[in-house]
Design an enzyme around this catalytic site. Structure first.
Site, PDB file in Angstrom:
ATOM      1  CB  CYS A 107      49.640  31.376  40.165  1.00  0.00           C
ATOM      2  SG  CYS A 107      49.676  30.672  41.902  1.00  0.00           S
ATOM      3  NE  ARG A 134      46.274  34.536  40.162  1.00  0.00           N
ATOM      4  CZ  ARG A 134      45.155  33.957  40.785  1.00  0.00           C
ATOM      5  NH1 ARG A 134      44.750  34.653  41.855  1.00  0.00           N
ATOM      6  NH2 ARG A 134      44.584  33.091  40.478  1.00  0.00           N
TER       7      ARG A 134
END
Length: 188
Positions: free
Chosen positions: A168, A166
């Site tokens: 962000c 991920r």
């Protein structure tokens, strides 16, 4: 078929710069390849299927691109697809925390929006024959990085085992004034 100008191709190979080739061509009354100045350059075939195809639907069919769409997730807000499936990989566009029926936000809080966007993403994954366990990468966009911890708690409920990679980022604004947006890539 794609074509490449022979003079441009050779200009990058030797120890001479493109500028020097041009200067030599101008000084003599013919180009480096013996063609009179003003004639169209010589072209050679490079490889098949690399020329830009203006008809993208024909190109999409040629490469096996499939649009994935479902009414159980909000419709795209612009000229893009909810998801694209190609070569066993699913690319899901950024999802917002809005209800598909009303196109209104699930609420004003990051918790409500994150929960709804993850449900929307789940419906798109399901329409492609996948689920959260197929997701290999997500990108999270937050309007306020201070909401990271709250978003992370809701996000973790959907990726309990072997969470995906991920990224962000905090961004200035999100579409429709959303507080969070998530996109993903899944292996089918």
């Amino acid at each position: 078929m794609a074509y490449v100008c022979a003079s441009a191709r050779l200009a990058t190979r030797g120890r001479h710069s493109t500028r020097r080739y041009v200067e030599n061509a101008i000084r003599s009354s013919s180009s480096y390849f013996g063609e009179p100045i003003g004639k169209k350059p010589t072209y050679s075939k490079v490889q098949k299927n690399t020329r830009f195809l203006p008809n993208m639907s024909a190109r999409a069919k040629a490469v096996g691109k499939e649009v994935v769409s479902t009414d159980l997730a909000p419709a795209a807000l612009g000229p893009y697809s909810q998801a694209i499936k190609i070569d066993g990989v699913l690319y899901v566009s950024g999802c917002l925390g809005i209800f598909p029926e009303s196109m209104k936000f699930a609420g004003d809080s990051v918790e409500e929006q994150t929960d709804q966007l993850m449900k929307n993403m789940g419906e798109i994954l399901k329409a492609a024959g996948a689920d959260y366990s197929n997701v290999v990468k997500t990108t999270v966009l937050l309007a306020d990085i201070g909401d990271f911890k709250v978003m992370n708690g809701i996000y973790a409920e959907y990726f309990k085992k072997d969470p995906p990679a991920r990224s962000c980022f905090a961004v200035k604004d999100l579409p429709l004034g959303a507080k969070v947006e998530v996109e993903c890539i899944a292996k089918l």
